[in-house]
Design an enzyme around this catalytic site. Structure first.
Site, PDB file in Angstrom:
ATOM      1  N   PRO A 237     -15.857  21.195  75.148  1.00  0.00           N
ATOM      2  CA  PRO A 237     -16.930  21.932  75.417  1.00  0.00           C
ATOM      3  C   PRO A 237     -17.599  22.151  76.983  1.00  0.00           C
ATOM      4  CG  PRO A 237     -17.281  21.736  73.523  1.00  0.00           C
ATOM      5  CD  PRO A 237     -16.457  20.499  73.741  1.00  0.00           C
ATOM      6  N   CYS A 238     -17.493  23.021  77.758  1.00  0.00           N
ATOM      7  CA  CYS A 238     -17.757  23.124  79.216  1.00  0.00           C
ATOM      8  C   CYS A 238     -19.488  23.380  79.397  1.00  0.00           C
ATOM      9  CB  CYS A 238     -17.246  24.416  79.922  1.00  0.00           C
ATOM     10  SG  CYS A 238     -15.206  24.013  79.968  1.00  0.00           S
TER      11      CYS A 238
END
Length: 361
Positions: A79-80
């Site tokens: 996840p960014c």
């Protein structure tokens, strides 16, 4: 094997590079539907789509999937948001950070190669997450991996008609690591005008009004003659989809595209004046946004318009994954063949100049 597979951008690129997936792990139900719909046919026969929450999952199941064979690659776009320049940059303090899960999987599954993709905010500014990056690196090295690069790779350099810088980490064990060479960039930049020309012709049709507006869009896009700004998928906490923040919308306007929303699919347009003939130009369909991400037309996104667009906007461009995947496969095969490693400077990618990174995702 791949975690955080999303709508399959990385999976498709690695498939095209020559990998055969055993498992794609993804929690979003719409993305799971997209993976199930598209990951079929030659090369996908033994791929399991696992709709798992990676904060609690069955490691024994993954070991069972691998079985007695060797896992060549463990990949994932963790996840960014914990590292995004547009967010709070909480890093490892963010509950969405899945780097620890990825490292646990590396330790348990012992793949020959590891590939991790994230936003450039993980690397810039350099000091922000330096200690965290060093600990991740040290963990991989303690497991016998050599870090071949952890640098920013620009999607437009690989035939994607979009500015989309991503931070890519590749790690491999010897002797394969000594055979790894940088992925080759494309020789030609693909512009928005080139990428969308055919689909714009089809959408506008052959009426006098349609031809007039198509020609207007084409002239505008050709005059600008550049790639698109970074598509932004957004989150479920916000309203309907659009093509990005204010600065991105201005960049889209210069390309003759209205970035204030997403059009209905071609053939199902409810309001042509809004989707095609507005003063700001045509809005993009989900299918056209996918082209900007480097997806082929036959990769079909499931869910309603907003859910489908978010999958596209959050995707990893397949051509970039393919380029890195091909370099990994060449190194693995060279090691298997007992070839002498090339005399190549260590490092994965050339540095990217700051001027290339004016638009962020």
């Amino acid at each position: 094997m791949e975690i955080c597979a999303g709508a399959g951008g990385q999976a498709l690129g690695l498939h095209n590079a020559g990998f055969e997936h055993r498992a794609l792990i993804e929690i979003d139900p719409h993305a799971v539907q997209t993976l199930s719909h598209n990951a079929r046919g030659p090369g996908w026969e033994r791929c399991e789509i696992l709709p798992w929450d990676l904060t609690s999952f069955d490691m024994d199941k993954l070991k069972e999937i691998v079985g007695d064979s060797t896992l060549d690659l463990l990949a994932g776009g963790v996840p960014c948001p914990p590292f995004s320049l547009a967010g709070k940059q909480l890093g490892e303090a963010d509950e969405r950070d899945l780097f620890p899960v990825m490292l646990d999987m590396v330790e348990e599954l012992q793949p020959r190669a590891v590939m991790i993709e994230n936003v450039r905010g993980l690397l810039e500014p350099e000091h922000k997450f330096q200690d965290y990056r060093l600990r991740i690196r040290a963990h991989l090295e303690s497991l016998g991996y050599r870090i071949l690069g952890w640098e920013v790779l620009e999607a437009r350099d690989y035939g994607v008609p979009q500015l989309r810088p991503r931070a890519i980490l590749v790690a491999m064990r010897e002797p394969a690591a000594s055979h790894f060479l940088r992925p080759q960039a494309s020789k030609k930049i693909v512009t928005v005008a080139e990428a969308l020309d055919e689909t714009m012709r089809i959408r506008f049709g052959n009426s006098a009004k349609g031809r007039k507006h198509y020609e207007k869009w084409r002239r505008t896009a050709e005059e600008k003659g550049t790639v698109a700004p970074t598509l932004v998928g957004g989150s479920k906490k916000h309203g309907g989809a659009d093509l990005g923040p204010t600065r991105a919308k201005r960049a889209w306007a210069e390309l003759g595209v209205d970035g204030h929303g997403v059009a209905d699919p071609h053939g199902h347009t409810k309001n042509p004046e809004r989707d095609l003939y507005g003063d700001r130009g045509p809005k993009l369909t989900v299918e056209q946004a996918a082209i900007i991400q480097g997806f082929p037309p036959d990769w079909e996104f499931q869910g309603r318009k907003t859910a489908a667009y978010r999958q596209v906007g959050n995707a990893f461009p397949p051509p970039v994954a393919q380029a890195v995947g091909e370099s990994i496969i060449r190194a693995l095969k060279a090691a298997e063949s007992g070839l002498q490693p090339p005399e190549e400077p260590e490092g994965l990618f050339e540095p990217v100049a700051p001027r290339q990174l004016t638009l962020t995702g």
